[in-house]
Design an enzyme around this catalytic site. Structure first.
Site, PDB file in Angstrom:
ATOM      1  CB  CYS A  14     -28.496  30.493  17.639  1.00  0.00           C
ATOM      2  SG  CYS A  14     -28.113  30.984  19.336  1.00  0.00           S
ATOM      3  CB  CYS A  47     -34.169  31.093  23.132  1.00  0.00           C
ATOM      4  SG  CYS A  47     -32.608  31.533  23.940  1.00  0.00           S
ATOM      5  CB  CYS A  75     -35.072  32.401  19.220  1.00  0.00           C
ATOM      6  SG  CYS A  75     -33.928  33.226  18.087  1.00  0.00           S
ATOM      7  CB  CYS A 101     -30.113  47.494  17.256  1.00  0.00           C
ATOM      8  SG  CYS A 101     -30.989  48.776  18.155  1.00  0.00           S
ATOM      9  CB  CYS A 126     -27.645  49.441  20.664  1.00  0.00           C
ATOM     10  SG  CYS A 126     -28.060  48.206  21.913  1.00  0.00           S
ATOM     11  CB  CYS A 183     -30.918  48.278  25.689  1.00  0.00           C
ATOM     12  SG  CYS A 183     -32.409  47.823  24.779  1.00  0.00           S
ATOM     13  NE  ARG A 207     -35.731  50.885  21.179  1.00  0.00           N
ATOM     14  CZ  ARG A 207     -34.722  50.633  21.999  1.00  0.00           C
ATOM     15  NH1 ARG A 207     -34.470  49.402  22.377  1.00  0.00           N
ATOM     16  NH2 ARG A 207     -33.954  51.606  22.423  1.00  0.00           N
TER      17      ARG A 207
END
Length: 402
Positions: A65, A69, A72, A109, A142, A202, A272
């Site tokens: 990626c 972040c 992550c 998801c 999702c 979400c 969740r």
């Protein structure tokens, strides 16, 4: 305790607690913890009974990626020894999803690392959604693909997506401390795009990144304003090779207080428990079911979760039941609301913007969560023995954990 009685009354009326009341929940003592859980449990049962919704993650594209972040393992410059692979084909993703559905999952998801999807990526995911729904038309799907450009949410909706996940993660005031390659406002914009396209929004948070109580309350209040249908609460998994690998700030008690605070602020929304529950809640996981009405089944994006069979046994032993495919998750007033919103407008619900949808960690490439402490980060012994990099399921030849 007058505070808890007030919060229960407000929760049953879908009335927003004050910022001071939310902070007070996080500041309660361990001696009062069971009282806090019991109070928030009344609100949870009022709106969701004893049902637990199961969600299942499929990591469509792992690692590499360009975003930075700090939490992550898939970030730019990450040295974490995770699986790295490019896009799964629709039939591969459908096969991976089938394992979770067979285990009782109601929502799948679909997550992909990256800043956001190209139009070609949206085409890929659209084909995957059609493949999954072709095998099981009742499944909720999702998508969690990062920052959306104009028109992409509408295209995902047309392809059959039910929801879109994109987490706020932390407060606006501290967002720049964990990510520099995009802004908090970028994330808010994507949640709003999902809402506007008619997708169920979400959006949640990560606890345990060293944030203060004020940061936790502020991000949850911001979520209520955004008005999501589901709010995933992640607890940071400090992965080796990431900047936050030394952040072991959570205790089981702290995590329970955070979940209770989220329930009081978002009483009628799907809360969740996402990434990190096994690492930080540990043997207190069953108690957390009194606060949250939704969990992820099996593994996460880059880390392994509790065995799927153990999840199902935990739910049954704690006196809860898995929500069936034919049951509607949200209370009637939310399920029938225009756009499926959470209800922070007027006097209703939670608010703000996902398993992703996604929840768990589904919020655009995260599989971790954070849990702060009552007066600054609490000291907690590192449990690196509970952190395992995923080596099975999507992107491998091994059977998934579901």
């Amino acid at each position: 305790m007058d505070l808890l009685n007030t919060l229960v009354d407000k929760g049953l009326r879908r009335e927003l607690p004050t910022r001071e009341e939310a902070l007070a929940v996080l500041a309660t003592s361990d001696d009062d913890l069971l009282d806090v859980v019991a109070a928030a449990g009344k609100v949870r049962r009022h709106w969701f009974g004893r049902r637990v919704k199961l969600n299942y993650l499929v990591n469509l594209k792992s690692g590499l990626c360009p975003e930075d972040c700090s939490y992550c393992s898939q970030r730019l410059g990450s040295k974490a020894d995770i699986l790295k692979y490019t896009w799964l084909k629709p039939d591969q993703a459908s096969q991976a999803a089938a394992a979770g559905l067979a285990g009782g999952a109601k929502r799948v998801c679909l997550v992909a690392s990256g800043r956001g999807p190209t139009d070609r990526d949206v085409d890929r995911v659209s084909e995957t959604i059609k493949a999954i729904k072709g095998q099981n038309e009742d499944v909720e799907v999702c998508a969690c693909l990062g920052l959306l450009s104009d028109g992409q949410a509408e295209r995902l909706r047309e392809a059959g997506a039910d929801a879109y996940n994109h987490n706020l993660n932390t407060s606006e005031a501290t967002y720049g401390d964990i990510t520099t390659t995009h802004t908090y406002a970028d994330r808010v914009d994507t949640v709003q795009k999902a809402h506007a396209a008619g997708l169920s929004a979400c959006s949640g948070l990560i606890a345990g990144m060293g944030e203060s109580d004020e940061d936790l309350v502020d991000v949850v209040l911001s979520l209520r304003e955004l008005d999501p249908d589901s709010v995933p609460v992640n607890f940071l998994i400090p992965m080796e090779g990431t900047p936050l690998s030394a952040e072991w700030n959570l205790t089981p008690q702290r995590c329970l207080r955070i979940l209770a605070m989220v329930r009081f602020v978002c009483p009628d929304v799907e809360v969740r428990i996402a990434g990190g529950r096994e690492v930080h809640l540990r043997t207190m996981q069953p108690l957390a079911l009194n606060l949250a009405n939704s969990i992820f089944l099996g593994d996460y994006l880059t880390s392994e979760g509790q065995a799927g069979k153990a999840d199902l046994e935990m739910i049954a032993d704690a006196g809860f039941e898995v929500e069936g495919a034919g049951e509607v998750t949200l209370p009637e007033h939310r399920a029938t609301a225009a756009g499926g919103g959470c209800g922070s407008h007027a006097d209703a619900g939670c608010g703000s913007h996902g398993e992703a949808g996604c929840g768990s960690v589904c919020g655009s490439h995260e599989g971790t969560d954070v849990c702060g402490t009552a007066s600054g980060p609490a000291t907690n012994e590192p449990r690196t023995d509970l952190v395992a990099v995923r080596r099975r399921g999507a992107g491998t030849d091994l059977a998934p954990n579901a």
